[in-house]
Design a protein around this motif. Structure first.
Motif, PDB file in Angstrom:
ATOM      1  N   LYS A 110      25.051  86.611  15.256  1.00  0.00           N
ATOM      2  CA  LYS A 110      24.515  85.301  15.650  1.00  0.00           C
ATOM      3  C   LYS A 110      23.096  85.418  16.193  1.00  0.00           C
ATOM      4  O   LYS A 110      22.362  84.440  16.229  1.00  0.00           O
ATOM      5  N   ASP A 141      30.427  84.559  21.617  1.00  0.00           N
ATOM      6  CA  ASP A 141      29.235  85.086  20.945  1.00  0.00           C
ATOM      7  C   ASP A 141      28.093  84.076  20.801  1.00  0.00           C
ATOM      8  O   ASP A 141      26.931  84.427  20.972  1.00  0.00           O
ATOM      9  N   GLY A 251      34.534  82.146   9.827  1.00  0.00           N
ATOM     10  CA  GLY A 251      35.165  81.210  10.753  1.00  0.00           C
ATOM     11  C   GLY A 251      34.688  79.807  10.437  1.00  0.00           C
ATOM     12  O   GLY A 251      35.378  79.010   9.824  1.00  0.00           O
ATOM     13  N   ASN A 252      33.433  79.517  10.838  1.00  0.00           N
ATOM     14  CA  ASN A 252      32.834  78.228  10.491  1.00  0.00           C
ATOM     15  C   ASN A 252      32.103  78.267   9.149  1.00  0.00           C
ATOM     16  O   ASN A 252      31.486  77.299   8.736  1.00  0.00           O
TER      17      ASN A 252
HETATM   18  C1  LIG Z   1      30.831  83.660  14.766  1.00  0.00           C
HETATM   19  C2  LIG Z   1      31.393  84.936  14.279  1.00  0.00           C
HETATM   20  C3  LIG Z   1      31.994  85.058  13.006  1.00  0.00           C
HETATM   21  C4  LIG Z   1      32.191  83.890  12.084  1.00  0.00           C
HETATM   22  O1  LIG Z   1      30.979  83.438  11.529  1.00  0.00           O
HETATM   23  P1  LIG Z   1      30.911  82.001  10.829  1.00  0.00           P
HETATM   24  O2  LIG Z   1      29.504  81.805  10.479  1.00  0.00           O
HETATM   25  O3  LIG Z   1      31.404  81.022  11.880  1.00  0.00           O
HETATM   26  O4  LIG Z   1      31.828  82.034   9.660  1.00  0.00           O
HETATM   27  C5  LIG Z   1      32.429  86.306  12.600  1.00  0.00           C
HETATM   28  N1  LIG Z   1      32.326  87.381  13.391  1.00  0.00           N
HETATM   29  C6  LIG Z   1      31.781  87.309  14.641  1.00  0.00           C
HETATM   30  C7  LIG Z   1      31.720  88.542  15.475  1.00  0.00           C
HETATM   31  C8  LIG Z   1      31.287  86.092  15.120  1.00  0.00           C
HETATM   32  O5  LIG Z   1      30.744  86.020  16.349  1.00  0.00           O
END
Ligand SMILES: *Cc1c(COP(=O)(O)O)cnc(C)c1O
Length: 452
Positions: A110, A141, A251-252
């Motif tokens: 991120k 995160d 995730g997103n």
């Molecule tokens: C936020 C996050 C994800 C998921 O990423 P998306 O862009 O939401 O799909 C995966 N791994 C870690 C460690 C994260 O912090």
């Protein structure tokens, strides 16, 4: 020099330029902003990336979106400031690589988006003398990456809400030791409570006098920088024009959309594997064409991916000619056959995640963490149905194992090393406020402490 425009996935609000799309976050019709048409990079431009450092590739990719908004020399300086850390590519076995996106200040991928976004926001606000409060609810995160990136950016105040009992000590310290223009508030409640309070503040007419914005993954400014590391990996690992495979823990779906953007801009990509945990709304949709969000979202060991209704699916559906609204209702089906040709998805249970973390260590002597290992398992699921052949493949590791010491130690028997950047933050004294999950109290805080 022609300016690129961004339209809403809901199609009910006017197209805007990059500055407006970023400052607004979400479109007024509740859709998400997306380029009207994707700028293309010629194959020989992409081939040149093999000789360039990361920050220069970032400049050449992002320039396509910021033309007419940010002068080239300013953008180049912003890329140098944002990207002063490495992007390690490790060999797992012949032709299969691990890309570690964990070398930024808060040790998760991120940082790549947050660092660039902070540079851009800072510039936009200085240009028109405006001030902005960035409100973010976090389960770990995102809050840390946003707080670090926007720390001391003029014109910006950052307010991060986190659930007091759902954030690990090291995650918390990465947010609470900064001070200056960053305030963190521990909420005596769950992540959902934090999220609900933030959403309510955005919709509250009493707060209209405070310019509020968000830095979560609905913002197009978080998505575009996430296309750069796919270009970078291909420039180091694939021959010019050779299609590459990416496996991304999702995730997103902001990270995997970065790979989609790279492909739409011309990068030869054979397959994007979007692996999820027990929150399997997307793999079910890809298989059946029926979308059903999961509510409430399911808890799992890869907790940054506990997302029952991935916000970026509306953008993925748009790329394939369909339309999905923010509630998950499909108004027009995308071309599912084309989507299946380009994207593979499987759901990895907690049991498989833990087993795989151990097996991977035993087999390759490489330490992963619970998110990266979901990408590895998803990759194994894919090669079981479609042989890899000669294509290079990249497994994306999204965080440092030290962010999840309890899980990692349980599985391999010892705690992971803590990277220097994290260690420094962990030593500083904490400073944060506390309150209940009470909107009235939060609203008063937001108004009183508006001048942080
Ligand atoms: C936020 C996050 C994800 C998921 O990423 P998306 O862009 O939401 O799909 C995966 N791994 C870690 C460690 C994260 O912090």
């Amino acid at each position: 020099m022609s300016k690129l425009f961004f339209r809403s996935t809901n199609g009910q609000s006017p197209a805007v330029d990059l500055r407006e799309a970023m400052l607004a976050g979400q479109a007024p019709d509740r859709g998400l902003y997306f380029p009207e048409t994707f700028p293309r990079l010629a194959q020989d431009e992409i081939a040149e990336f093999a000789k360039l450092p990361y920050r220069e590739i970032a400049f050449r990719v992002l320039r396509k979106f910021s033309e007419g908004i940010i002068p080239d020399d300013a953008l180049a300086a912003m890329c140098r400031k944002a990207y002063n850390f490495g992007v390690p590519l490790e060999v797992i076995h012949y032709g299969v690589y691990l890309m570690r996106l964990d070398q930024g200040p808060t040790a998760s991928f991120k940082d790549f988006a947050a660092q660039m976004m902070a540079q851009m926001f800072g510039r936009f606000l200085q240009e028109n003398g405006r001030q902005l409060t960035i409100l973010t609810a976090t389960s770990g995160d995102t809050g840390a990456a946003v707080a670090h990136a926007f720390h001391k950016i003029p014109g910006v105040r950052v307010l991060v809400l986190f659930p007091i009992d759902e954030v690990s000590l090291s995650q918390r310290k990465l947010m609470t030791t900064l001070r200056d223009n960053v305030r963190t508030v521990a909420i005596n409640g769950k992540f959902d409570d934090c999220q609900a309070m933030v959403k309510r503040a955005f919709a509250d007419p009493d707060l209209k006098h405070i310019a509020l914005s968000s830095a979560n993954s609905i913002n197009i400014g978080r998505l575009l920088p996430q296309s750069v590391y796919y270009f970078y990996a291909a420039s180091r690992l694939a021959q010019p024009g050779e299609p590459i495979v990416f496996s991304v823990p999702s995730g997103n779906f902001g990270d995997m959309m970065g790979a989609v953007v790279a492909r739409e801009m011309g990068l030869p990509v054979r397959k994007i594997i979007a692996s999820v945990n027990d929150n399997d709304a997307f793999p079910k949709f890809l298989a059946t064409g029926t979308y059903q969000k999961i509510s409430p979202s399911r808890n799992s060991v890869s907790n940054a991916m506990n997302v029952g209704h991935p916000s970026n699916l509306v953008r993925l559906v748009a790329v394939y000619g369909g339309q999905m609204d923010e509630t998950g209702r499909i108004h027009k089906q995308p071309d599912l056959a084309a989507m299946r040709r380009d994207v593979f998805s499987s759901s990895i249970s907690d049991g498989r995640t833990r087993d795989s973390l151990r097996d991977f260590w035993n087999q390759y002597q490489i330490l992963l963490e619970p998110h990266g290992v979901v990408a590895w398992q998803g990759f194994l699921d894919w090669i079981a149905v479609e042989p890899l052949g000669d294509s290079p493949a990249v497994i994306v590791e999204t965080a440092n194992p030290a962010k999840f010491p309890e899980e990692v130690e349980k599985v391999v028997g010892w705690p992971p090393d803590v990277p220097a950047a994290m260690e420094a933050a962990i030593k500083l004294p904490e400073d944060f406020d506390r309150m209940g999950a009470d909107y009235g109290e939060f609203k008063k805080y937001l108004t009183d402490r508006h001048g942080i």
